[in-house]
Enzyme design. Structure first.
Site, PDB file in Angstrom:
ATOM      1  N   GLU A  29       9.282   8.990 -16.673  1.00 56.03           N
ATOM      2  CA  GLU A  29       7.879   9.359 -16.880  1.00 56.03           C
ATOM      3  C   GLU A  29       7.396   8.940 -18.267  1.00 56.03           C
ATOM      4  O   GLU A  29       6.270   8.455 -18.433  1.00 56.03           O
ATOM      5  CB  GLU A  29       7.706  10.868 -16.698  1.00 56.03           C
ATOM      6  CG  GLU A  29       7.960  11.317 -15.272  1.00 56.03           C
ATOM      7  CD  GLU A  29       8.062  12.822 -15.167  1.00 56.03           C
ATOM      8  OE1 GLU A  29       7.103  13.442 -14.702  1.00 56.03           O
ATOM      9  OE2 GLU A  29       9.092  13.404 -15.570  1.00 56.03           O
TER      10      GLU A  29
ATOM     11  N   SER B 252      14.598  22.155 -15.786  1.00 58.07           N
ATOM     12  CA  SER B 252      13.432  23.010 -15.974  1.00 58.07           C
ATOM     13  C   SER B 252      13.893  24.334 -16.561  1.00 58.07           C
ATOM     14  O   SER B 252      14.954  24.842 -16.193  1.00 58.07           O
ATOM     15  CB  SER B 252      12.743  23.250 -14.629  1.00 58.07           C
ATOM     16  OG  SER B 252      11.921  24.403 -14.695  1.00 58.07           O
TER      17      SER B 252
ATOM     18  N   LYS C  79      15.875  22.211 -10.601  1.00 63.04           N
ATOM     19  CA  LYS C  79      15.191  20.973 -10.974  1.00 63.04           C
ATOM     20  C   LYS C  79      16.062  19.997 -11.749  1.00 63.04           C
ATOM     21  O   LYS C  79      16.856  20.367 -12.601  1.00 63.04           O
ATOM     22  CB  LYS C  79      13.963  21.295 -11.833  1.00 63.04           C
ATOM     23  CG  LYS C  79      12.889  22.025 -11.071  1.00 63.04           C
ATOM     24  CD  LYS C  79      12.060  21.091 -10.218  1.00 63.04           C
ATOM     25  CE  LYS C  79      10.920  20.554 -11.047  1.00 63.04           C
ATOM     26  NZ  LYS C  79      10.079  19.665 -10.242  1.00 63.04           N
TER      27      LYS C  79
ATOM     28  N   HIS D  71       0.838  -1.218   0.000  1.00 60.86           N
ATOM     29  CA  HIS D  71       0.000   0.000   0.000  1.00 60.86           C
ATOM     30  C   HIS D  71       0.874   1.269   0.000  1.00 60.86           C
ATOM     31  O   HIS D  71       0.426   2.313   0.439  1.00 60.86           O
ATOM     32  CB  HIS D  71      -0.947   0.053   1.207  1.00 60.86           C
ATOM     33  CG  HIS D  71      -1.634  -1.237   1.503  1.00 60.86           C
ATOM     34  ND1 HIS D  71      -2.882  -1.540   1.001  1.00 60.86           N
ATOM     35  CD2 HIS D  71      -1.242  -2.336   2.203  1.00 60.86           C
ATOM     36  CE1 HIS D  71      -3.243  -2.755   1.416  1.00 60.86           C
ATOM     37  NE2 HIS D  71      -2.251  -3.270   2.131  1.00 60.86           N
TER      38      HIS D  71
END
Ligand code: ARG
Length: 461
Positions: free
Chosen positions: A291, A278, A284, A157
């Site tokens: 992704e 970024s 970043k 979980h």
């Protein structure tokens, strides 16, 4: 103007819209190498069977070699009016060698031709996926060897469950990708029958030898039923389902890498080579490759759904619907190969943060199960009672704002007087993982055994 390939019974050429909906050359040009290989095998067989003269077969073979060169150099005149790769190549062959080109299509149809071309292409993709998976598994084994005894939290979980090892977690993916590998290999064995010579749908009256063409093209045998040979696309669906399951595994792993590389987790550092920045936030470093891998399953599963939908309800044998089989599979294969390569690169480059992993492994009462097991083993409690007592100790630690090993012996004995100093041995994460020696368990000794087994498997590739 009439189509020179089939225009005999036509008085007018096709409408521009007809041509646009009918033409597949825009995408099936990708089958050129398979189409030429199939034609070459077919012509050689026709000559060996006495259906075509040696001179014609030689001219066809040389012409096809020249055409292959033209396409590879980018100076082949592809024509939409000629619909597809098959007629583009044959028409060009006629321009180059004259009438002999017209004999190539003896005892053949575009129906068995396209089935053969597409099968050869899909088979190549199966082989490419196999190599991609083997490389990824090798990268994962490297990580597992380095970190067979690095402790980290195991989750259920996404809540801390029990400590595991980094090597164990990596090896879980080795098992998944290993099954993907076997699915691709199974699909290859099942698909490896040659449709060529099935002709339009019924076979042919010419004395062809389908065993010869099958062998020349690396198939195990000719397909046994000509109707099935031109109608079957389940080889592509087999490929797509193996690809979809593999993409699902890649997506799950990618999701973990996204989570693990966040500032909140800091379990791994991804390399600069597989990260992006970024344009506004200077600090970043984003896990874009992970992704995108996570997302690729959308296209791959989509391709499978699309092809199932095209194929369902089609009567035997060939229908033009089946021309809609290719683009989806092409896109799925490109997506899969890119995802596999990117994942392999990320896994080879990434660095596990041992300190963060170890710190996280010890938090969240991760050794509560070890404590309960200790109460069963050393104090003779029934597991349910041990579970209850441990729950009370967790509540006590939570109230105190500490972890289980930080409770004093007296505090522990207030919950169950049978608890002794020895309990502290099992509360440490190192001892916890070392104790999980059951077959397939997370103990470093078990992980090393599994790595060694896979290294042996690997030696056979
Ligand atoms: N371009 C077609 C396809 O991809 C080739 C087969 C055409 N056969 C036919 N009878 N029209 O399926």
């Amino acid at each position: 103007t009439q189509n020179t390939m089939w225009g005999g019974r036509f008085a007018a050429g096709p409408d521009a819209i007809m041509e646009a909906i009918n033409a597949s050359i825009g995408f099936d040009k990708r089958l050129y190498a398979q189409d030429i290989a199939g034609s070459r095998a077919h012509a050689a067989m026709l000559a060996a069977s006495g259906i075509l003269s040696e001179a014609d077969a030689d001219a066809i073979g040389e012409g096809l070699t020249a055409i292959l060169g033209e396409i590879e150099q980018g100076d082949f005149p592809f024509s939409t009016a000629l619909e597809d790769i098959h007629m583009n190549v044959e028409s060009r062959l006629r321009e180059r060698i004259g009438d002999a080109a017209g004999r190539l299509h003896t005892a053949r149809s575009r129906n068995d031709q396209v089935a053969t071309d597409f099968k050869l292409w899909t088979r190549d993709q199966i082989d490419a996926a196999t190599r991609g998976l083997e490389a990824l598994i090798d990268a994962l084994l490297g990580q597992a060897e380095a970190g067979a005894d690095w402790v980290m939290p195991g989750f259920t979980h996404l809540q801390t469950a029990q400590p595991v090892t980094w090597g164990h977690h990596m090896m879980a993916y080795v098992e998944m990708f290993g099954r993907d590998l076997s699915r691709f290999r199974d699909a290859r064995v099942r698909m490896n029958e040659c449709p060529l010579g099935a002709a339009a749908l019924a076979g042919t009256s010419f004395p062809i030898d389908r065993h010869v063409t099958a062998e020349a093209l690396g198939f195990d045998r000719p397909s046994a039923n000509s109707l099935d040979a031109v109608s079957d696309r389940d080889f592509a669906l087999d490929y797509l389902s193996a690809a979809t399951i593999c993409a699902m595994h890649l997506s799950r792993f990618a999701e973990e890498l996204v989570i693990w590389s966040s500032a909140q987790f800091r379990f791994v550092a991804l390399s600069d080579r597989f990260s992006t920045g970024s344009s506004i936030m200077p600090q970043k470093k984003n896990p874009d490759a992970a992704e995108l891998i996570r997302a690729k399953i959308g296209r791959i599963l989509g391709a499978m759904v699309a092809l199932f939908t095209v194929m369902k309800g089609l009567p035997l044998a060939y229908s033009k619907d089946m021309q809609e089989d290719k683009e989806q599979v092409f896109d799925a294969a490109d997506s899969l190969m890119l995802a596999l390569a990117a994942m392999e690169g990320m896994v080879r480059d990434m660095t596990a943060n041992r300190e963060s992993l170890a710190a996280a492994a010890g938090s969240g009462f991760s050794t509560a199960t070890d404590l309960a097991d200790w109460l069963v083993r050393e104090a003779g409690l029934p597991f349910r009672d041990a579970h209850h007592a441990t729950g009370a100790l967790v509540a006590m630690a939570e109230k105190k704002g500490c972890d289980l090993p930080d409770l004093t012996l007296e505090e522990m004995q207030s919950v169950n007087p049978a608890i002794t100093q020895g309990v502290f041995d099992v509360l440490g994460v190192e001892n916890s993982v070392a104790s999980r020696v059951s077959y397939g368990g997370t103990a470093p000794a078990q992980v090393r055994k599994q790595v060694a087994r896979w290294r042996e498997v690997q030696a056979g590739w």
